[in-house]
Design a protein around this motif. Structure first.
Motif, PDB file in Angstrom:
ATOM      1  N   GLN A  45     129.029 -21.041  10.180  1.00 21.57           N
ATOM      2  CA  GLN A  45     128.421 -20.260   9.109  1.00 21.57           C
ATOM      3  C   GLN A  45     127.182 -20.966   8.573  1.00 21.57           C
ATOM      4  N   TRP A  52     124.468 -20.662  11.099  1.00 19.88           N
ATOM      5  CA  TRP A  52     123.908 -19.306  11.101  1.00 19.88           C
ATOM      6  C   TRP A  52     122.984 -19.094   9.913  1.00 19.88           C
ATOM      7  N   ASP A  53     123.418 -19.568   8.733  1.00 20.01           N
ATOM      8  CA  ASP A  53     122.579 -19.430   7.541  1.00 20.01           C
ATOM      9  C   ASP A  53     121.265 -20.188   7.720  1.00 20.01           C
ATOM     10  N   TYR A  89     119.841 -20.881  10.542  1.00 18.77           N
ATOM     11  CA  TYR A  89     119.055 -20.166  11.543  1.00 18.77           C
ATOM     12  C   TYR A  89     118.355 -18.954  10.914  1.00 18.77           C
ATOM     13  N   ARG A  90     119.093 -18.217  10.097  1.00 20.81           N
ATOM     14  CA  ARG A  90     118.497 -17.050   9.452  1.00 20.81           C
ATOM     15  C   ARG A  90     117.351 -17.457   8.542  1.00 20.81           C
ATOM     16  N   ARG A  91     117.559 -18.524   7.746  1.00 19.42           N
ATOM     17  CA  ARG A  91     116.480 -18.971   6.859  1.00 19.42           C
ATOM     18  C   ARG A  91     115.277 -19.446   7.662  1.00 19.42           C
ATOM     19  N   THR A  99     114.409 -18.608  10.811  1.00 14.93           N
ATOM     20  CA  THR A  99     113.719 -17.504  11.479  1.00 14.93           C
ATOM     21  C   THR A  99     112.978 -16.618  10.467  1.00 14.93           C
ATOM     22  N   ALA A 100     113.587 -16.438   9.273  1.00  9.13           N
ATOM     23  CA  ALA A 100     112.902 -15.651   8.244  1.00  9.13           C
ATOM     24  C   ALA A 100     111.614 -16.340   7.808  1.00  9.13           C
ATOM     25  N   ARG A 104     109.153 -15.998  10.620  1.00  2.00           N
ATOM     26  CA  ARG A 104     108.635 -14.640  10.659  1.00  2.00           C
ATOM     27  C   ARG A 104     107.614 -14.420   9.552  1.00  2.00           C
TER      28      ARG A 104
END
Length: 230
Positions: A80, A83-84, A86-88, A90-91, A94
């Motif tokens: 988890q 994943w968090d 990774y999301r931060r 990639t965001a 981006r």
């Protein structure tokens, strides 16, 4: 006679009375009951030992299951967190790419302005070679605008639309009694929108002195602008 009497006397001595028979029966019953109780106690002890063994085994299984559950929970928490992160990441990447692309587009807009002005000023040329050159410049400009369109860039050219102070920048006014008041009469510089965001507002000339725009038409044009932004 004496022998017979003695035998009778000995037989009488060994004969049990009724009280003795009852006592003997009770004694034998107690011995049997005691033996049965002892056997039951032994069986109970064996059953207790068996159940204790099973309980110990189940306890070991429970502890093992708890350990596995704790390890699985630790793995889940790590995944988890990964994943968090990774999301931060990639965001953020981006957003950085979007900002870089937006900056590049903004830097290219003056180039497009210059090309469009050059094409507009060359409309009255009659020399065939010059006209061919202008057509080539126009093709290059159209290609550049097409590339920006693929990146989600939209041209804002609101001639004839109601003036919107949030999307348009009024640089001057012109009197026109026939057009609705505060209508975009001319576009001095086109605006551009990217991803629903105005990266450059359109510089426009606005009318005044005409009739007020109907409320229904203002609402319809506002809805059309919102839909175009989305």
């Amino acid at each position: 006679t004496n022998g017979a009497a003695n035998g009778a006397s000995n037989g009488a001595d060994h004969a049990m009375t009724e009280e003795e028979m009852i006592a003997e029966a009770i004694r034998r019953g107690e011995e049997t009951a005691e033996a049965e109780i002892a056997a039951d106690a032994q069986r109970a002890a064996q059953e207790r030992d068996r159940l204790q063994t099973e309980l110990d085994s189940v306890s070991d299984q429970i502890e093992a299951a708890k350990q596995q559950a704790a390890e699985a929970n630790d793995r889940f928490l790590r995944l988890q967190a990964d994943w968090d992160n990774y999301r931060r990441r990639t965001a953020q990447e981006r957003l950085e790419r979007q900002r870089a692309t937006e900056k590049l587009v903004v830097d290219l807009l003056p180039v497009i302005d210059d090309l469009e002005r050059a094409i507009e000023h060359a409309d009255n040329l009659t020399d065939p070679a010059a006209k061919q050159f202008v057509e080539g410049v126009s093709a290059v400009c159209n290609k550049l605008v097409g590339v920006l369109n693929k990146e989600g860039v939209e041209v804002v050219n609101p001639v004839g639309e109601a003036f919107d102070p949030l999307s348009h920048q009024a640089v001057s006014q012109i009197e026109d009694t026939e057009a609705y008041d505060e209508t975009v009469a001319q576009v001095y510089q086109k605006g551009y929108r990217m991803g629903g965001k105005d990266i450059r507002t359109a510089m426009v000339v606005v009318t005044h002195g005409g009739p007020k725009r109907p409320v229904e038409q203002e609402a319809a044009e506002g809805a059309d602008s919102a839909e175009a932004a989305n």
